[in-house]
Design a protein around this motif. Sequence first.
Motif, PDB file in Angstrom:
ATOM      1  N   PHE A 131       0.830  -1.205   0.000  1.00 57.06           N
ATOM      2  CA  PHE A 131       0.000   0.000   0.000  1.00 57.06           C
ATOM      3  C   PHE A 131       0.867   1.258   0.000  1.00 57.06           C
ATOM      4  O   PHE A 131       0.603   2.202  -0.751  1.00 57.06           O
ATOM      5  CB  PHE A 131      -0.947   0.029   1.204  1.00 57.06           C
ATOM      6  CG  PHE A 131      -1.714   1.320   1.288  1.00 57.06           C
ATOM      7  CD1 PHE A 131      -2.782   1.551   0.444  1.00 57.06           C
ATOM      8  CD2 PHE A 131      -1.341   2.317   2.187  1.00 57.06           C
ATOM      9  CE1 PHE A 131      -3.478   2.761   0.492  1.00 57.06           C
ATOM     10  CE2 PHE A 131      -2.024   3.515   2.244  1.00 57.06           C
ATOM     11  CZ  PHE A 131      -3.101   3.744   1.399  1.00 57.06           C
ATOM     12  N   LEU A 132       1.884   1.284   0.851  1.00 59.82           N
ATOM     13  CA  LEU A 132       2.762   2.463   0.890  1.00 59.82           C
ATOM     14  C   LEU A 132       3.482   2.659  -0.435  1.00 59.82           C
ATOM     15  O   LEU A 132       3.641   3.800  -0.894  1.00 59.82           O
ATOM     16  CB  LEU A 132       3.760   2.344   2.048  1.00 59.82           C
ATOM     17  CG  LEU A 132       3.156   2.451   3.444  1.00 59.82           C
ATOM     18  CD1 LEU A 132       4.209   2.185   4.511  1.00 59.82           C
ATOM     19  CD2 LEU A 132       2.484   3.800   3.655  1.00 59.82           C
ATOM     20  N   SER A 133       3.882   1.574  -1.068  1.00 58.88           N
ATOM     21  CA  SER A 133       4.507   1.664  -2.396  1.00 58.88           C
ATOM     22  C   SER A 133       3.524   2.238  -3.406  1.00 58.88           C
ATOM     23  O   SER A 133       3.876   3.120  -4.203  1.00 58.88           O
ATOM     24  CB  SER A 133       4.979   0.283  -2.856  1.00 58.88           C
ATOM     25  OG  SER A 133       5.887  -0.265  -1.943  1.00 58.88           O
ATOM     26  N   ALA A 134       2.289   1.741  -3.379  1.00 58.62           N
ATOM     27  CA  ALA A 134       1.253   2.239  -4.290  1.00 58.62           C
ATOM     28  C   ALA A 134       0.947   3.708  -4.021  1.00 58.62           C
ATOM     29  O   ALA A 134       0.761   4.498  -4.956  1.00 58.62           O
ATOM     30  CB  ALA A 134      -0.014   1.394  -4.160  1.00 58.62           C
ATOM     31  N   PHE A 135       0.918   4.066  -2.736  1.00 56.23           N
ATOM     32  CA  PHE A 135       0.635   5.457  -2.378  1.00 56.23           C
ATOM     33  C   PHE A 135       1.713   6.391  -2.919  1.00 56.23           C
ATOM     34  O   PHE A 135       1.408   7.444  -3.486  1.00 56.23           O
ATOM     35  CB  PHE A 135       0.513   5.593  -0.856  1.00 56.23           C
ATOM     36  CG  PHE A 135       0.140   6.974  -0.415  1.00 56.23           C
ATOM     37  CD1 PHE A 135      -1.150   7.447  -0.597  1.00 56.23           C
ATOM     38  CD2 PHE A 135       1.082   7.797   0.179  1.00 56.23           C
ATOM     39  CE1 PHE A 135      -1.502   8.730  -0.199  1.00 56.23           C
ATOM     40  CE2 PHE A 135       0.745   9.078   0.586  1.00 56.23           C
ATOM     41  CZ  PHE A 135      -0.549   9.548   0.399  1.00 56.23           C
ATOM     42  N   PHE A 147      -5.071   1.511  -7.811  1.00 59.05           N
ATOM     43  CA  PHE A 147      -4.033   0.657  -7.236  1.00 59.05           C
ATOM     44  C   PHE A 147      -3.910   0.804  -5.722  1.00 59.05           C
ATOM     45  O   PHE A 147      -3.364  -0.074  -5.066  1.00 59.05           O
ATOM     46  CB  PHE A 147      -2.687   0.899  -7.922  1.00 59.05           C
ATOM     47  CG  PHE A 147      -2.619   0.269  -9.273  1.00 59.05           C
ATOM     48  CD1 PHE A 147      -2.269  -1.065  -9.412  1.00 59.05           C
ATOM     49  CD2 PHE A 147      -2.924   0.990 -10.416  1.00 59.05           C
ATOM     50  CE1 PHE A 147      -2.224  -1.668 -10.654  1.00 59.05           C
ATOM     51  CE2 PHE A 147      -2.888   0.401 -11.666  1.00 59.05           C
ATOM     52  CZ  PHE A 147      -2.542  -0.928 -11.784  1.00 59.05           C
ATOM     53  N   LEU A 148      -4.412   1.899  -5.169  1.00 60.37           N
ATOM     54  CA  LEU A 148      -4.381   2.048  -3.708  1.00 60.37           C
ATOM     55  C   LEU A 148      -5.244   0.971  -3.053  1.00 60.37           C
ATOM     56  O   LEU A 148      -4.843   0.366  -2.055  1.00 60.37           O
ATOM     57  CB  LEU A 148      -4.863   3.436  -3.295  1.00 60.37           C
ATOM     58  CG  LEU A 148      -3.992   4.600  -3.743  1.00 60.37           C
ATOM     59  CD1 LEU A 148      -4.634   5.926  -3.344  1.00 60.37           C
ATOM     60  CD2 LEU A 148      -2.591   4.481  -3.176  1.00 60.37           C
ATOM     61  N   PHE A 149      -6.412   0.709  -3.609  1.00 62.62           N
ATOM     62  CA  PHE A 149      -7.286  -0.332  -3.085  1.00 62.62           C
ATOM     63  C   PHE A 149      -6.706  -1.720  -3.367  1.00 62.62           C
ATOM     64  O   PHE A 149      -6.651  -2.569  -2.484  1.00 62.62           O
ATOM     65  CB  PHE A 149      -8.691  -0.197  -3.699  1.00 62.62           C
ATOM     66  CG  PHE A 149      -9.650  -1.233  -3.228  1.00 62.62           C
ATOM     67  CD1 PHE A 149     -10.121  -1.228  -1.924  1.00 62.62           C
ATOM     68  CD2 PHE A 149     -10.084  -2.225  -4.088  1.00 62.62           C
ATOM     69  CE1 PHE A 149     -11.012  -2.195  -1.481  1.00 62.62           C
ATOM     70  CE2 PHE A 149     -10.973  -3.191  -3.660  1.00 62.62           C
ATOM     71  CZ  PHE A 149     -11.446  -3.183  -2.355  1.00 62.62           C
ATOM     72  N   SER A 150      -6.249  -1.927  -4.605  1.00 61.00           N
ATOM     73  CA  SER A 150      -5.717  -3.234  -5.002  1.00 61.00           C
ATOM     74  C   SER A 150      -4.475  -3.620  -4.208  1.00 61.00           C
ATOM     75  O   SER A 150      -4.267  -4.796  -3.914  1.00 61.00           O
ATOM     76  CB  SER A 150      -5.359  -3.229  -6.491  1.00 61.00           C
ATOM     77  OG  SER A 150      -6.497  -3.008  -7.260  1.00 61.00           O
ATOM     78  N   MET A 151      -3.661  -2.652  -3.895  1.00 63.73           N
ATOM     79  CA  MET A 151      -2.413  -2.938  -3.188  1.00 63.73           C
ATOM     80  C   MET A 151      -2.539  -2.692  -1.679  1.00 63.73           C
ATOM     81  O   MET A 151      -1.555  -2.752  -0.961  1.00 63.73           O
ATOM     82  CB  MET A 151      -1.266  -2.090  -3.751  1.00 63.73           C
ATOM     83  CG  MET A 151      -0.923  -2.417  -5.168  1.00 63.73           C
ATOM     84  SD  MET A 151      -0.284  -4.094  -5.287  1.00 63.73           S
ATOM     85  CE  MET A 151      -0.252  -4.304  -7.052  1.00 63.73           C
ATOM     86  N   GLY A 152      -3.737  -2.449  -1.218  1.00 64.50           N
ATOM     87  CA  GLY A 152      -3.969  -2.230   0.200  1.00 64.50           C
ATOM     88  C   GLY A 152      -4.887  -3.283   0.789  1.00 64.50           C
ATOM     89  O   GLY A 152      -4.452  -4.371   1.165  1.00 64.50           O
TER      90      GLY A 152
END
Length: 178
Positions: A131-135, A147-152
Motif C-alpha cells: 500500500f505504501l509503495s502504491a501510495f 491501485f491504492l485499493f488493489s495494493m492495500g
Amino acid sequence: MKFVNLQDYELGYVGEFVELLFYSAVCFFLPLFLRHPQWIIGIVINCVLVLSAFNIRGYKLIPVIILPSVGAFFGGLLFGSLTHFLIYFIPFIWVGNALIVFGVKKLNLFEKKNVFSSVAFSAFAKALFLFLSAFILYISGVVPRIFLFSMGLVQLFTAISGGFIAVGLQKIKKNILI
C-alpha cells in the motif's frame, strides 16, 4: 539468517524439489491463465507463498517469490487495460512476497510464535508495504488511484485468507505424511 533454511518438518531432497516445482508452476501459470478476479488469484498465490515458507529452504524460495508477478504481467489479466502499470509494482511485489514468506519463517519456524499470529503479522507487513509503495507511486503521478485499493485492502484480505488456508493445508499434509 539461519531461519531461511528452516522447514516445518523434514521433506527430504526429492520431496522439497517436487513441492518447489509444483509451487513455482502454480505461481507462474495461475495468474498467466486464470481469468478470475484478483482476489481469487491472490488467495491462491498467498496460500502457496505461506506453504513455501513452511516447506522450502533458502535460495530455492526465489522462484516462488518472483513468478506470481511475472505471470500476472505476461498474462495481462489481473488489471485489464491497466495491467501495463503492473510493471512499476513488480519489484515491490517481490519484496512484499518476501515479507510474507520470510516473516512466517522467522516468526513461526524460528521464534516459535503462534502460526496464525505469524501469518497475520506477515500478511499485514506485506499489505502495508504494498500500500505504501502504491501510495508513493500514486502521489508521484505514476499509477492511477485504483491501485491504492488493489495494493492495500485487497492484498491484506488475500494474504490473510491464503495464509490461513495454507495453515490448514499444512496441518492436513503433516498428518498424512508424518
